[in-house]
Design an enzyme around this catalytic site. Structure first.
Site, PDB file in Angstrom:
ATOM      1  N   ASP A  64     107.596  66.278   7.754  1.00 25.86           N
ATOM      2  CA  ASP A  64     109.054  66.234   7.752  1.00 25.86           C
ATOM      3  C   ASP A  64     109.535  67.580   8.259  1.00 25.86           C
ATOM      4  O   ASP A  64     109.446  68.593   7.553  1.00 25.86           O
ATOM      5  CB  ASP A  64     109.568  65.971   6.342  1.00 25.86           C
ATOM      6  CG  ASP A  64     111.089  65.889   6.268  1.00 25.86           C
ATOM      7  OD1 ASP A  64     111.747  66.112   7.308  1.00 25.86           O
ATOM      8  OD2 ASP A  64     111.621  65.615   5.178  1.00 25.86           O
ATOM      9  N   SER A 143     116.180  69.374  27.053  1.00 23.80           N
ATOM     10  CA  SER A 143     117.024  68.318  27.596  1.00 23.80           C
ATOM     11  C   SER A 143     117.823  68.870  28.762  1.00 23.80           C
ATOM     12  O   SER A 143     118.229  70.033  28.749  1.00 23.80           O
ATOM     13  CB  SER A 143     117.991  67.798  26.522  1.00 23.80           C
ATOM     14  OG  SER A 143     118.986  66.964  27.088  1.00 23.80           O
ATOM     15  N   TYR A 157     124.862  67.246  19.910  1.00 28.77           N
ATOM     16  CA  TYR A 157     123.512  67.164  20.470  1.00 28.77           C
ATOM     17  C   TYR A 157     123.328  68.181  21.584  1.00 28.77           C
ATOM     18  O   TYR A 157     122.333  68.907  21.631  1.00 28.77           O
ATOM     19  CB  TYR A 157     123.251  65.753  20.982  1.00 28.77           C
ATOM     20  CG  TYR A 157     121.913  65.583  21.662  1.00 28.77           C
ATOM     21  CD1 TYR A 157     120.734  65.582  20.921  1.00 28.77           C
ATOM     22  CD2 TYR A 157     121.827  65.423  23.044  1.00 28.77           C
ATOM     23  CE1 TYR A 157     119.499  65.431  21.537  1.00 28.77           C
ATOM     24  CE2 TYR A 157     120.597  65.263  23.669  1.00 28.77           C
ATOM     25  CZ  TYR A 157     119.440  65.270  22.914  1.00 28.77           C
ATOM     26  OH  TYR A 157     118.233  65.129  23.528  1.00 28.77           O
TER      27      TYR A 157
END
Length: 303
Positions: A64, A143, A157
Site C-alpha cells: 500500500d 505523464s 492529477y
C-alpha cells in the site's frame, strides 16, 4: 541480464501490463498492490494463473503506497526472498476529473499523496539496498500532462504528475554517484485500454461542480473528453507503454535514456521536456556537476 523488479500500482492498467511484459522478458517481477487478501484478491489470483500458464517469474506483493510501514515490509520481503533488488518502478497513481474549484483541499492532498508522496515512501524503503549494491534503476511513470497541452478539468492529477516528474528529475542527480540510474517514461493521454479515465475521482463539492455544468462552461466536460479522444490514433495501444518500460530495463547500465515519450496524440510534452532536459544538463555542466548526468560505476560499493 535477469533483474529483480518491483512495480507499484500493478493491479491494473500500465502496471499490470508492464509486470507481465517484464516477466516475459525473463525478469523476476513483483507486482505491488494493496488489499491482496481483500479487494484485489481476484487480481492476485489472476497473476498466479498467468505466471503458471506462461511459466514466468511473476508474483504479487502486498504494498500500500499510502503506508510507509507497508512499503518497508514489501521491500524487505522481496530482498529477503531474492537477496537483492535491482529495479524500482514508480507506477502507482490515480486520476481525477472535474472543475478545480469543486475539489476540496483534502482531495488535492489525497491525489498528491497517491501520485507523489507514495514514491518517497517506496524510495526510502528501497534506496538503502540499491545504494549498498552500488547499482540499480529507478524508473518513473510520469505523464505528458506534466508539460504537454493541458485540457481543463484534470487539474489535481496534472499538478500531482508535474510534481512527481520534478521529483524524479531531482532524484536523478542525487542518485547518480551511488551508481543508481534514472529513467522517466512519459505516456500520453491514452483514453482507451485502461480504466484510468473510467475510474477517475470526482469533486466532493457537488454544489460548485454543478455551477460549472451550466452557464458559460456548460458541456465543457464532454467537449474536453471528446476532444482528447479525437486526438488519439485508432491504432494507439497502451501495451506500447509496457514495451517501452521493458526496453529501458533491458538496456545496458549507463546507456538507458533519461526520458522516453509514448504519446500517440502528440500533445507537445516531448518538445517542452526536450528543452527542459537540455537546460538541466547545461546548468549541471556550468556548475561543474556534469558527472551527475550519468550513473557512476561503483566498483566497491559501501553501505
Amino acid at each position: 541480464m535477469k533483474q529483480v523488479i518491483v512495480i507499484t500500482g500493478a493491479s491494473s492498467g500500465f502496471g499490470a501490463l508492464a509486470a507481465r511484459a517484464l516477466a516475459h522478458a525473463g525478469h523476476t517481477v513483483y507486482a505491488g498492490m494493496r488489499e491482496t487478501t481483500g479487494r484485489n484478491a481476484p487480481q492476485v489470483e489472476a497473476v498466479q494463473r498467468y505466471a503458471a500458464e506462461h511459466a514466468v517469474d511473476l508474483s504479487t506483493v502486498e504494498m500500500d503506497v499510502a503506508s510507509e510501514a507497508s512499503c518497508e515490509a514489501a521491500i524487505a520481503r522481496i530482498i529477503a526472498r531474492q537477496g537483492r533488488l535491482d529495479v524500482v518502478i514508480h507506477n502507482a497513481g490515480h486520476m481525477s476529473f472535474g472543475a478545480a474549484e469543486a475539489f476540496t483541499p483534502e482531495q488535492f492532498a489525497q491525489l498528491y499523496d497517491i501520485n507523489v508522496l507514495s514514491t518517497q515512501r517506496v524510495n526510502r524503503a528501497a534506496l538503502p539496498s540499491l545504494r549498498k549494491q552500488g547499482r540499480g534503476l529507478v524508473l518513473w511513470v510520469s505523464s505528458s500532462s506534466a508539460r504537454g497541452g493541458t485540457p481543463p478539468y484534470l487539474s489535481p492529477y496534472f499538478a500531482a504528475k508535474a510534481a512527481m516528474d520534478s521529483l524524479a528529475v531531482s532524484y536523478a542527480s542525487e542518485l547518480a554517484r551511488w551508481g543508481i540510474e534514472t529513467s522517466i517514461i512519459v505516456p500520453g493521454a491514452f483514453t482507451q485500454g485502461t480504466h484510468h479515465f473510467a475510474n477517475a475521482g470526482a469533486p466532493d463539492d457537488k454544489v460548485r461542480a454543478a455551477l460549472y455544468d451550466q452557464g458559460p462552461y456548460a458541456g465543457l466536460a464532454e467537449q474536453s473528453l471528446k476532444g482528447l479522444a479525437s486526438l488519439e490514433p485508432a491504432d494507439a495501444d497502451v501495451a506500447a507503454v509496457a514495451q517501452a518500460i521493458v526496453q529501458v530495463v533491458d538496456t545496458p547500465f549507463g546507456k538507458r535514456p533519461f526520458r522516453v515519450h509514448i504519446d500517440p496524440s502528440q500533445d507537445g510534452a516531448e518538445i517542452v521536456n526536450g528543452v527542459a532536459d537540455r537546460v538541466r544538463a547545461e546548468l549541471l555542466r556550468r556548475i561543474g556537476l556534469e558527472d551527475l548526468l550519468h550513473p557512476r560505476v561503483v566498483e566497491h560499493p559501501k553501505a
